[in-house]
Write a protein that holds these residues in place. Structure first.
Motif, PDB file in Angstrom:
ATOM      1  N   GLN A 367       0.834  -1.204   0.000  1.00  0.00           N
ATOM      2  CA  GLN A 367       0.000   0.000   0.000  1.00  0.00           C
ATOM      3  C   GLN A 367       0.869   1.255   0.000  1.00  0.00           C
ATOM      4  OE1 GLN A 367      -2.564  -0.224   3.412  1.00  0.00           O
ATOM      5  NE2 GLN A 367      -3.553  -2.118   2.736  1.00  0.00           N
ATOM      6  N   GLY A 368       1.904   1.252   0.852  1.00  0.00           N
ATOM      7  CA  GLY A 368       2.775   2.417   0.918  1.00  0.00           C
ATOM      8  C   GLY A 368       3.499   2.673  -0.388  1.00  0.00           C
ATOM      9  N   LYS A 369       3.947   1.608  -1.041  1.00  0.00           N
ATOM     10  CA  LYS A 369       4.633   1.754  -2.322  1.00  0.00           C
ATOM     11  C   LYS A 369       3.702   2.351  -3.376  1.00  0.00           C
ATOM     12  CE  LYS A 369       7.474  -0.796  -5.642  1.00  0.00           C
ATOM     13  NZ  LYS A 369       8.046  -2.123  -6.014  1.00  0.00           N
ATOM     14  N   ALA A 370       2.438   1.944  -3.324  1.00  0.00           N
ATOM     15  CA  ALA A 370       1.458   2.452  -4.281  1.00  0.00           C
ATOM     16  C   ALA A 370       0.876   3.800  -3.867  1.00  0.00           C
ATOM     17  CB  ALA A 370       0.325   1.438  -4.453  1.00  0.00           C
ATOM     18  N   GLY A 371       1.190   4.248  -2.639  1.00  0.00           N
ATOM     19  CA  GLY A 371       0.650   5.515  -2.145  1.00  0.00           C
ATOM     20  C   GLY A 371      -0.800   5.439  -1.744  1.00  0.00           C
ATOM     21  N   GLN A 372      -1.272   4.245  -1.423  1.00  0.00           N
ATOM     22  CA  GLN A 372      -2.691   4.061  -1.105  1.00  0.00           C
ATOM     23  C   GLN A 372      -2.941   4.202   0.393  1.00  0.00           C
ATOM     24  OE1 GLN A 372      -3.508   0.160  -2.621  1.00  0.00           O
ATOM     25  NE2 GLN A 372      -3.715   0.845  -4.740  1.00  0.00           N
ATOM     26  N   LEU A 373      -3.836   5.107   0.753  1.00  0.00           N
ATOM     27  CA  LEU A 373      -4.321   5.182   2.117  1.00  0.00           C
ATOM     28  C   LEU A 373      -5.553   4.290   2.250  1.00  0.00           C
ATOM     29  CD1 LEU A 373      -4.092   9.011   2.906  1.00  0.00           C
ATOM     30  CD2 LEU A 373      -2.378   7.226   3.305  1.00  0.00           C
ATOM     31  N   GLU A 374      -5.676   3.641   3.387  1.00  0.00           N
ATOM     32  CA  GLU A 374      -6.871   2.837   3.629  1.00  0.00           C
ATOM     33  C   GLU A 374      -8.091   3.759   3.691  1.00  0.00           C
ATOM     34  OE1 GLU A 374      -7.270  -0.407   3.942  1.00  0.00           O
ATOM     35  OE2 GLU A 374      -5.571  -1.339   4.966  1.00  0.00           O
ATOM     36  N   PRO A 375      -9.242   3.324   3.180  1.00  0.00           N
ATOM     37  CA  PRO A 375     -10.438   4.176   3.228  1.00  0.00           C
ATOM     38  C   PRO A 375     -11.126   4.104   4.590  1.00  0.00           C
ATOM     39  CG  PRO A 375     -10.965   2.099   2.168  1.00  0.00           C
ATOM     40  CD  PRO A 375      -9.483   2.054   2.468  1.00  0.00           C
ATOM     41  N   ASN A 376     -11.960   5.078   4.865  1.00  0.00           N
ATOM     42  CA  ASN A 376     -12.837   4.971   6.030  1.00  0.00           C
ATOM     43  C   ASN A 376     -13.904   3.919   5.773  1.00  0.00           C
ATOM     44  OD1 ASN A 376     -11.926   6.665   8.075  1.00  0.00           O
ATOM     45  ND2 ASN A 376     -12.851   8.489   7.162  1.00  0.00           N
ATOM     46  N   GLN A 377     -14.257   3.200   6.837  1.00  0.00           N
ATOM     47  CA  GLN A 377     -15.297   2.187   6.734  1.00  0.00           C
ATOM     48  C   GLN A 377     -16.206   2.255   7.953  1.00  0.00           C
ATOM     49  OE1 GLN A 377     -14.283  -1.812   5.267  1.00  0.00           O
ATOM     50  NE2 GLN A 377     -12.149  -1.163   5.184  1.00  0.00           N
ATOM     51  N   ILE A 378     -17.410   1.804   7.776  1.00  0.00           N
ATOM     52  CA  ILE A 378     -18.367   1.658   8.872  1.00  0.00           C
ATOM     53  C   ILE A 378     -18.479   0.174   9.187  1.00  0.00           C
ATOM     54  CG2 ILE A 378     -20.826   1.777   9.442  1.00  0.00           C
ATOM     55  CD1 ILE A 378     -19.362   4.424   9.755  1.00  0.00           C
ATOM     56  N   TYR A 379     -18.385  -0.162  10.464  1.00  0.00           N
ATOM     57  CA  TYR A 379     -18.441  -1.566  10.879  1.00  0.00           C
ATOM     58  C   TYR A 379     -19.736  -1.903  11.610  1.00  0.00           C
ATOM     59  CZ  TYR A 379     -13.576  -1.698   9.524  1.00  0.00           C
ATOM     60  OH  TYR A 379     -12.408  -1.632   8.786  1.00  0.00           O
ATOM     61  N   ASN A 380     -20.532  -0.885  11.889  1.00  0.00           N
ATOM     62  CA  ASN A 380     -21.774  -1.111  12.627  1.00  0.00           C
ATOM     63  C   ASN A 380     -22.915  -0.356  11.963  1.00  0.00           C
ATOM     64  OD1 ASN A 380     -20.513  -2.567  14.956  1.00  0.00           O
ATOM     65  ND2 ASN A 380     -19.484  -0.612  15.216  1.00  0.00           N
ATOM     66  N   PRO A 381     -23.506  -0.926  10.889  1.00  0.00           N
ATOM     67  CA  PRO A 381     -24.663  -0.284  10.276  1.00  0.00           C
ATOM     68  C   PRO A 381     -25.762  -0.114  11.333  1.00  0.00           C
ATOM     69  CG  PRO A 381     -23.856  -2.122   8.952  1.00  0.00           C
ATOM     70  CD  PRO A 381     -23.148  -2.186  10.264  1.00  0.00           C
ATOM     71  N   PRO A 382     -26.606   0.905  11.222  1.00  0.00           N
ATOM     72  CA  PRO A 382     -26.818   1.798  10.070  1.00  0.00           C
ATOM     73  C   PRO A 382     -25.959   3.054  10.080  1.00  0.00           C
ATOM     74  CG  PRO A 382     -28.497   2.220  11.702  1.00  0.00           C
ATOM     75  CD  PRO A 382     -27.652   1.127  12.267  1.00  0.00           C
ATOM     76  N   ASN A 383     -24.892   3.099  10.886  1.00  0.00           N
ATOM     77  CA  ASN A 383     -23.995   4.257  10.828  1.00  0.00           C
ATOM     78  C   ASN A 383     -23.564   4.505   9.389  1.00  0.00           C
ATOM     79  OD1 ASN A 383     -24.142   4.320  13.606  1.00  0.00           O
ATOM     80  ND2 ASN A 383     -22.188   3.271  13.911  1.00  0.00           N
ATOM     81  N   GLN A 384     -23.302   5.751   9.066  1.00  0.00           N
ATOM     82  CA  GLN A 384     -22.856   6.107   7.729  1.00  0.00           C
ATOM     83  C   GLN A 384     -21.587   6.935   7.826  1.00  0.00           C
ATOM     84  OE1 GLN A 384     -26.077   8.051   5.709  1.00  0.00           O
ATOM     85  NE2 GLN A 384     -27.297   6.191   5.534  1.00  0.00           N
ATOM     86  N   ILE A 385     -20.749   6.828   6.796  1.00  0.00           N
ATOM     87  CA  ILE A 385     -19.493   7.581   6.783  1.00  0.00           C
ATOM     88  C   ILE A 385     -19.799   9.067   6.656  1.00  0.00           C
ATOM     89  CG2 ILE A 385     -17.378   8.037   5.483  1.00  0.00           C
ATOM     90  CD1 ILE A 385     -17.362   5.070   4.735  1.00  0.00           C
ATOM     91  N   ASP A 386     -19.300   9.815   7.616  1.00  0.00           N
ATOM     92  CA  ASP A 386     -19.501  11.255   7.628  1.00  0.00           C
ATOM     93  C   ASP A 386     -18.463  11.966   6.764  1.00  0.00           C
ATOM     94  OD1 ASP A 386     -20.866  13.597   9.068  1.00  0.00           O
ATOM     95  OD2 ASP A 386     -18.765  13.999   9.512  1.00  0.00           O
ATOM     96  N   ARG A 387     -17.262  11.380   6.696  1.00  0.00           N
ATOM     97  CA  ARG A 387     -16.182  12.026   5.952  1.00  0.00           C
ATOM     98  C   ARG A 387     -15.246  10.972   5.388  1.00  0.00           C
ATOM     99  NH1 ARG A 387     -11.506  16.017   8.385  1.00  0.00           N
ATOM    100  NH2 ARG A 387     -10.816  16.890   6.396  1.00  0.00           N
ATOM    101  N   PRO A 388     -15.137  10.843   4.086  1.00  0.00           N
ATOM    102  CA  PRO A 388     -14.225   9.852   3.501  1.00  0.00           C
ATOM    103  C   PRO A 388     -12.776  10.334   3.554  1.00  0.00           C
ATOM    104  CG  PRO A 388     -15.335  11.060   1.768  1.00  0.00           C
ATOM    105  CD  PRO A 388     -15.933  11.552   3.059  1.00  0.00           C
ATOM    106  N   VAL A 389     -11.865   9.383   3.481  1.00  0.00           N
ATOM    107  CA  VAL A 389     -10.451   9.710   3.322  1.00  0.00           C
ATOM    108  C   VAL A 389     -10.246  10.228   1.897  1.00  0.00           C
ATOM    109  CG1 VAL A 389      -8.101   8.772   3.307  1.00  0.00           C
ATOM    110  CG2 VAL A 389      -9.761   7.979   5.009  1.00  0.00           C
ATOM    111  N   PRO A 390      -9.560  11.338   1.716  1.00  0.00           N
ATOM    112  CA  PRO A 390      -9.395  11.890   0.358  1.00  0.00           C
ATOM    113  C   PRO A 390      -8.713  10.902  -0.584  1.00  0.00           C
ATOM    114  CG  PRO A 390      -8.696  13.479   2.016  1.00  0.00           C
ATOM    115  CD  PRO A 390      -8.932  12.194   2.740  1.00  0.00           C
ATOM    116  N   ASP A 391      -9.108  10.983  -1.836  1.00  0.00           N
ATOM    117  CA  ASP A 391      -8.520  10.121  -2.865  1.00  0.00           C
ATOM    118  C   ASP A 391      -7.239  10.775  -3.371  1.00  0.00           C
ATOM    119  OD1 ASP A 391      -8.081   8.177  -4.714  1.00  0.00           O
ATOM    120  OD2 ASP A 391      -9.543   8.927  -6.167  1.00  0.00           O
TER     121      ASP A 391
END
Length: 848
Positions: A367-391
Motif C-alpha cells: 500500500q505504501g509503495k502504491a501511495g494508497q491510504l486505507e479508506p474509512n469504513q463503517i463496521y456497525n450499520p446503520p452508521n454512515q461515513i460522515d467524511r471519507p479519506v481523500p482520494d
C-alpha cells in the motif's frame, strides 16, 4: 557452537544477513509444536503440579477475595517466577513515584533461555519485515510462536484485571492439564499485571502526575508508558489484552463501536471481531453472563492500549471492561475468563495468526509503495461515513530540519518514529518535489534542502507512519470517545508535508537518535522567576489533570522549581515572593468562591503590583471574573471535540520566541475570546478566508473562531496577564503551544502599552461570571427537528442539561458533577446508541 551461531544470528535479526543465517539453520530447528487435541479451555478441570505456592500460601488469601496491593502483586509474580521453570520475571520501568512495573514471561522452558527468547524476538522481527523471503517467513509461521500480552490496571481505580492476570500466570506456571499446555505449546505469554502502581495504591484513575495513561501511548511522556512500549518493541504482540473496569455490572468486549481509524489493518479487525470476540461471546452465552459489544468503546484515537498495539504492531488490541458495581469475586472471575479464553483462542490458531501477522506487514508495504491510504469504513450499520479519506496518493512524508529553533521538536518526532520500528532517512542532496503538500497548505512544487528527514510509506510500518504524520485524522463518524487530532508534526509545530509522486531521493538511513537530556528552560532565558502553580480544585478531574500535566513539564522537562498553591493558600497570604503565577484549567467558580473576598483582593493586588498571571481555560475564566482582563469570554456554539487549528503568532510578542509565524492550538469546547485591542492579541485564529485557516480533526461551526484571540497579553497596573483560551500543554504533548507557555513564564514583558486596573464589575468580568460551569460534561448536538426526541431520551435516562440553540442546531451540555469518565458514568456510554435507536442522527456526541 550451534547455539552460539544462532544467538549471533538473531542479534542481526532485521538484516538480510540474519535472514540468510536463520534460513541456513532452519533444518536444525526443533519440530513444530504438536497441536493439542480438542480441549475446552474453561471446562477442563485444572490440574496443578504444586510447584508454585497458592496465593493463600503467599498472600494469606485466594485471588479475587479482595484486590491485591501493588506490592502483593509483585510478590506473587516473583514467587511464581522463582518456583516455575516456565516463568521468568523482570522490571520494565519505574513509576513516577519509584514503584517497579513487574512483568512475567510464560512459555515452554526452552523458549525462556537467553537464546530461546532471542530466537523468538528474531523470528518476530523477520515476520514484521516485508523484505524477509517468503520461504523463510513460511518456515517461521510453521514452527514459531506468537507473542501474546496480558495487562491490567492502567487506570489505578480499576483493579480486577491485575488479580485475574496473576491467576493466569499461576495457571501457566503450574497447571499440567491440556488447556494450560495448549497455551504453553503454542505461544509466548507476557503478563504485566499492573501498569499503574501509583494509581493503584492511591485508588485514582490517573498516575501520580495526573495522566490518564490510556491516552499516553503514542507520546510516551510517562515513564510507565515509555518502559512498556520499549518492552513491546522487543516482544511485539500479536495480541494485547488491556483489562479495565467500567460502571454498571455488565461486561464489554469487542467488536468495537464506530469510528475505527482508517489505517487499522483488516486482518486485525477480523481477529478482534471474529476470533476473540466470537469466542468470548459463545462462552459468556454458555455461562449466562451478561455482556455487550459494538457500543461505547471505539478504535479511533491512536493513543489507547488497544489502538496502538493494533496500528503499530498489527496485534489484536482488546479492550475488556467489567462493571465495577459487581462484587469483587465476580469481577475477578469474569476478567480471568476473558483472559483465559482469549489466550486459548490464540493458541488454537497459532499458524493462522503468524501467517496473517506476516501478511499485514507485506500488505502495508505494498500500500505504501502504491501511495494508497486505507479508506474509512463503517463496521456497525446503520452508521454512515460522515467524511471519507481523500482520494490522494501519499508515498512520502518529509520533516524539515532547517529551522534551528525547532531542532529538538523535529528530533523528538524522529526518535518516536524510530522507536516504533519506522525507517527514517535523511536527504543527502536537495530534492525537488512536484506535488509537495505542506501541512494545511495546497500542493506546490517545492525544493526540500539536504538534511530534510524523509519517511517513506513503503515499509511495514506504513499504518503507523500515517497515524503519526497525517495532516488530518478524517473522522469517519461524529461520535467522540476521545480527541480527533494528534498529528506529531502539528503537535510539535514543525514544518513538513507529504507527496504522492514516485521519488527516488538521494538519502541515507538515520541512525537511532538518542534521547537528549532535559535542558533547563531557564538556561535559554536567564534566571528563572519564583513560580507558583494555583490548582483551582483538589477534587475536580480537569484541575488535577491540567495541573498534573503542568507539574510534569516543570519537573521533568523545563526543570523549573515551583510552589503548588490552593485558593485557600492565596487567601492565607502565601503569594508573597511569587513572581509568576500559573493557573491551569479547573472550575473557575469553585476557585472564585474558595478565594473568598480576601483571596480575590490579594490576587488582584498581587497582579497590579507587578505579578505575572498566566492562565488557561478555567484559569482564564478566573482572571476575567477578577477583572484582570478586558477580554470578553463567551461559550462556544461550535462542536470541536479535541481538534488542532492553525493560529497566527504576532512576531513582535515576547511569546513568539522560537515559535514561528504560526502554531497549532489544541481546542476542545473552550471559551471564545474576543479582544477589541489588536495590540493585546499575541496569538489569533486567522480569518476563515485566510490561507492560514486550517482545521485538523472534526469540527462543526469552527468558523466562529475566525478572527478571535487564542492568547491575549495585557498589562494590569504594574503587572501582566497572559491568557490562553485553550490548553497549551494538553497531555504534555502539544509541544508547539507549550513553547508559547514557557515564553510566557520566562520571557520579557511586551512593549509598554496602556495598562488597566482590576475591574471586577466590568463587562468582561460579568460575562465571565455568567459562563456555565460544567465538570467533564457530556455534549450532544442535534438538528433542531430532532430536539423533541432528544429531550425525551435525556429525560428518560435522568440527565440534567443546559440547552443552547445556534441556527439549525441544538446543543445539550449534560451535567456530570462528579467528573466521571464515560466508562464509569451511569448512562454516558450507551447514550450514542440510544440516540441512534431513537431515530436521531446526531451532529456530534462527545463523551468525557
Amino acid at each position: 557452537m550451534r547455539a552460539r551461531k544462532l544467538a549471533w544470528s538473531v542479534v542481526l535479526a532485521t538484516s538480510l544477513a540474519a535472514q540468510a543465517a536463520l534460513a541456513a539453520t532452519a533444518a536444525a530447528q526443533p519440530a513444530a509444536p504438536v497441536k493439542a487435541p480438542a480441549c475446552d479451555p474453561t471446562q477442563t478441570e485444572p490440574r496443578y503440579r504444586g510447584k508454585v505456592p497458592s496465593p493463600q500460601q503467599v498472600l494469606g488469601m485466594e485471588l479475587g477475595e479482595r484486590q491485591v496491593t501493588a506490592a502483593e502483586s509483585d510478590r506473587y509474580l516473583e514467587t511464581v517466577a522463582a518456583k516455575s521453570e516456565r516463568v521468568i520475571s523482570g522490571t520494565l520501568a519505574e513509576s513516577a513515584q519509584g514503584r517497579p512495573l513487574k512483568y512475567a514471561i510464560a512459555g515452554k522452558p526452552n523458549l525462556l533461555s537467553r537464546a530461546g527468547l532471542a530466537k523468538v524476538r528474531a523470528e518476530a522481527a523477520l515476520l514484521r519485515d516485508p523484505r524477509t523471503p517468503e520461504a523463510l517467513a513460511k518456515r517461521i509461521t510453521e514452527r514459531g510462536v506468537p507473542i501474546l500480552w496480558v495487562s491490567g490496571n492502567v487506570h489505578g481505580d480499576e483493579p480486577s484485571g491485575t488479580d485475574a492476570a496473576l491467576q493466569v500466570l499461576r495457571d501457566l506456571g503450574d497447571r499440567t492439564d491440556c488447556a494450560a499446555t495448549n497455551v504453553l505449546d503454542n505461544a509466548l505469554v507476557i503478563i504485566l499485571p499492573t501498569q499503574n502502581p501509583d494509581g493503584r495504591e492511591a485508588e485514582t484513575r490517573q498516575n501520580a502526575y495526573g495522566f490518564d495513561m490510556n491516552r499516553d501511548w503514542f507520546a510516551r511522556t510517562q515513564p510507565e508508558t515509555d518502559g512498556k512500549l520499549a518492552m513491546l518493541d522487543q516482544y511485539p504482540p500479536a495480541l494485547y489484552i488491556d483489562a479495565h473496569e467500567m460502571g454498571g455490572d455488565s461486561y464489554f468486549f469487542p467488536p468495537n463501536a464506530d469510528p475505527i481509524y482508517h489505517e487499522t489493518p483488516e486482518q486485525a479487525i477480523g481477529w478482534i471481531n471474529d476470533l476473540y470476540g466470537a469466542a468470548m461471546a459463545a462462552e459468556f452465552r454458555r455461562q449466562g453472563i451478561d455482556f455487550f459489544n459494538r457500543d461505547v468503546y471505539d478504535l479511533f484515537y491512536q493513543g489507547y492500549g488497544d489502538t496502538v498495539p493494533t496500528t503499530a504492531f498489527h496485534a489484536a488490541g482488546m479492550t475488556y471492561e467489567k462493571g465495577g458495581e459487581s462484587p469483587y469475586p465476580d469481577r475477578f472471575r469474569e476478567q480471568y475468563l476473558t483472559q483465559w479464553v482469549t489466550l486459548s483462542a490464540a493458541a488454537g490458531k497459532r499458524r493462522t495468526i503468524l501467517s496473517e501477522w506476516r501478511q499485514m506487514a507485506v500488505d502495508a508495504y505494498a500500500q505504501g509503495k502504491a501511495g494508497q491510504l486505507e479508506p474509512n469504513q463503517i463496521y456497525n450499520p446503520p452508521n454512515q461515513i460522515d467524511r471519507p479519506v481523500p482520494d490522494r496518493k501519499v508515498r512520502h512524508y518529509f520533516l524539515r530540519a532547517d529551522d534551528k529553533a525547532k531542532r529538538a521538536q523535529v528530533q523528538t518526532i524522529v526518535r518516536r518514529l524510530q522507536r516504533m520500528g519506522v525507517r527514517v532517512e535523511r536527504l543527502s542532496k536537495p530534492l525537488t518535489v512536484p506535488d509537495f503538500k505542506a501541512y494545511g497548505r495546497p500542493e506546490a512544487k517545492t525544493t526540500l534542502p539536504a538534511g530534510t528527514y524523509w519517511v517513506p510509506m513503503a515499509q511495514g510500518q506504513k499504518h503507523w507512519v500515517q497515524a503519526m504524520l497525517n495532516e488530518d485524522s478524517y473522522t469517519p463518524f461524529p461520535y467522540f470517545y476521545d480527541v480527533t487530532a494528534w498529528s506529531l508534526p502539528l503537535l510539535g509545530n514543525v514544518q513538513g508535508g507529504s507527496s504522492g509522486t514516485e521519488l527516488r531521493p538521494r538519502a541515507s538511513s538515520v541512525p537511532a537518535l538518542k534521547e537528549e537530556g532535559a535542558e533547563k528552560a531557564a538556561s535559554r532565558h536567564g534566571k528563572a522567576p519564583k513560580i507558583g502553580v494555583l490548582q483551582l480544585s483538589e477534587t475536580s478531574s480537569s484541575a488535577r489533570q491540567s495541573a498534573g500535566w503542568l507539574r510534569h513539564k516543570l519537573d521533568r522537562e523545563w526543570k523549573l522549581p515551583f510552589t503548588l498553591l490552593s485558593p485557600a493558600d492565596v487567601a492565607a497570604g502565601k503569594l508573597g515572593g511569587v513572581e509568576v503565577l500559573l493557573v491551569p484549567n479547573g472550575p473557575a467558580a469553585t476557585a472564585y468562591n474558595g478565594l473568598g473576598d480576601g483571596g480575590r483582593a490579594a490576587l488582584q493586588k498581587w497582579t497590579q503590583d507587578g505579578g505575572r498571571y498566566v492562565g488557561w481555560q478555567g484559569g482564564t475564566e478566573l482572571a476575567a471574573r477578577l477583572g484582570l482582563t478586558t477580554t470578553q469570554l463567551s461559550e462556544p456554539t461550535s462542536d470541536i471535540p479535541g481538534t488542532l487549528l492553525r493560529v497566527d503568532v504576532d512576531g513582535k510578542s515576547p511569546l513568539a520566541r522560537n515559535v514561528g509565524a504560526t502554531a497549532w492550538q489544541f481546542y476542545s469546547y473552550d471559551v471564545v475570546m474576543r479582544q477589541a485591542d489588536p495590540a493585546k492579541v499575541a496569538v489569533a485564529y486567522p480569518a476563515t478566508t485566510s490561507p492560514d485557516w486550517f482545521v485538523s480533526g472534526f469540527e462543526r461551526g469552527a468558523s466562529e473562531l475566525g478572527g478571535t484571540a487564542a492568547v491575549v497579553d495585557e498589562a494590569v497596573g504594574e503587572g501582566r496577564t497572559v491568557l490562553f483560551g485553550g490548553e497549551p500543554n494538553f497531555r504534555a504533548f502539544t509541544d508547539g503551544t507549550a513553547k508559547l507557555l514557557v515564553n510566557a513564564i520566562l520571557g520579557p514583558d511586551p512593549a509598554p502599552g496602556a495598562a488597566i486596573l482590576a475591574s471586577p464589575s466590568g463587562t468582561a468580568a460579568k460575562q465571565a461570571a455568567a459562563l456555565p460551569q460544567a465538570e467533564s460534561p457530556i455534549r450532544v448536538s442535534v438538528k433542531a427537528a430532532d430536539a423533541a426526541r432528544t429531550v425525551a431520551l435525556l429525560r428518560s435516562v435522568g440527565a440534567k442539561w443546559a440547552e443552547r440553540r445556534n441556527g439549525g442546531a441544538v446543543h445539550y451540555v449534560i451535567d456530570n458533577p462528579r467528573g466521571l469518565s464515560v466508562d464509569h458514568h451511569p448512562f454516558a456510554g450507551r447514550l450514542a446508541s440510544q440516540i441512534r435507536k431513537s431515530g436521531v442522527t446526531p451532529i456530534a456526541v462527545t463523551l468525557p
